[in-house]
Scaffold this active site. Structure first.
Site, PDB file in Angstrom:
ATOM      1  NE  ARG A   1     -41.659 -21.301  15.760  1.00 15.20           N
ATOM      2  CZ  ARG A   1     -42.156 -21.546  16.968  1.00 15.20           C
ATOM      3  NH1 ARG A   1     -42.869 -20.611  17.575  1.00 15.20           N
ATOM      4  NH2 ARG A   1     -41.963 -22.702  17.563  1.00 15.20           N
TER       5      ARG A   1
ATOM      6  CG  ASP B   1     -38.540 -25.455   8.632  1.00 14.72           C
ATOM      7  OD1 ASP B   1     -38.600 -24.961   9.772  1.00 14.72           O
ATOM      8  OD2 ASP B   1     -38.697 -26.660   8.397  1.00 14.72           O
TER       9      ASP B   1
ATOM     10  NE  ARG C   1     -37.708 -29.630   4.400  1.00 16.81           N
ATOM     11  CZ  ARG C   1     -36.651 -28.927   4.829  1.00 16.81           C
ATOM     12  NH1 ARG C   1     -36.813 -27.947   5.713  1.00 16.81           N
ATOM     13  NH2 ARG C   1     -35.450 -29.215   4.382  1.00 16.81           N
TER      14      ARG C   1
END
Length: 276
Positions: A64, A66, A211
């Site tokens: 998945r 973001d 990130r």
């Protein structure tokens, strides 16, 4: 494989199909389906169902992503409720997809194949622009820093992350992973002109893990922290000690790695579009 009722009433056996999907994530609220419907999964499943002329088709992805994160070779699987040639699943589904999402390939896979659980590793790249001026043509497609970065300190810092570690310090509060322990196989850093590329490969990643690592690497590359600080952050196992989460703009899911016997494509044309 599961029994499937066809339009003519005959009950057959569904073929499990894997798709490679590329997408620009800027306009979407991430991969995973949401009530508002503005996600990549929602767009894909609607297109698949429209092409197959069935009420719904459910997909499951390898990783998945973001909101704002892009995919070059996202892999999904589904059980086909109708029989179509593999190239028809590509061209037919793309007919009903927006221009920033495209199925790249389709392959039949064994009924035991699972896009997420069958993956041995996952690969990401982060593309970063170092420039006094913000991006324009690349807006939404690259991260941006206006202070110069030094390669050596960032490379030194990555050594503290390679291997199996508890990555709690780099984990988002909303992460649903059962364990914060992951095995990071490699981080490669390259530069061409003002563009930097960071490649990551691990058995799996936590929510916001890359990130958050990027935020720390940039702080080190700009001389705000020493390379050894990365080990301090890692060992603290606390999100509060790490740098702020960096922008999603330059993050690309390159795709999963599967057993070679499955013969699934590992690249799409967009791999050659990315810098470096």
């Amino acid at each position: 494989m599961t029994p499937t009722a066809h339009a003519h009433g005959v009950v057959g056996v569904a073929t499990r199909i894997a798709l490679g999907v590329s997408y620009l994530g800027t306009a979407y609220q991430g991969w995973q389906s949401q009530p508002g419907g503005r996600t990549v999964q929602d767009q894909l499943e609607r297109a698949l169902a429209t092409f197959a002329d069935v009420p719904a088709i459910a997909t499951l992805c390898a990783g998945r992503t973001d909101a704002g994160v892009h995919g070059l070779n996202q892999v999904v699987h589904f059980d086909a409720p109708v029989e179509r040639p593999m190239n028809a699943w590509v061209r037919g589904t793309n007919r009903y997809l927006p221009t920033d999402i495209a199925v790249q390939w389709a392959r039949p896979v064994p009924p035991t194949f699972h896009a997420r659980n069958s993956a041995r590793a996952r690969r990401y790249a982060y593309v970063l622009l170092e420039s006094p001026v913000r991006p324009s043509l690349e807006a939404g497609r690259v991260g941006w820093v206006f202070r110069p970065l030094a390669l050596g300190p960032m490379q030194q810092a990555t050594r503290h992350l390679i291997g199996e570690h508890d990555f709690s310090s780099f984990r988002a509060a909303q992460c649903q992973a059962l364990s914060p322990v992951k095995h990071l196989y490699r981080i490669d850093i390259r530069r061409r002109g003002p563009y930097w590329r960071f490649d990551f490969e691990a058995n799996a990643f936590l929510h916001h893990m890359i990130r958050n690592i990027m935020g720390c690497l940039i702080a080190i590359g700009q001389g705000l922290r020493p390379p050894e600080w990365m080990a301090t952050v890692r060992d603290a196992r606390s999100r509060e000690i790490a740098a702020p989460t960096f922008a999603p703009d330059g993050l690309y899911f390159l795709g999963p790695v599967y057993d070679e016997a499955l013969a699934l494509p590992r690249q799409t044309p967009a791999f050659d579009w990315l810098p470096l």
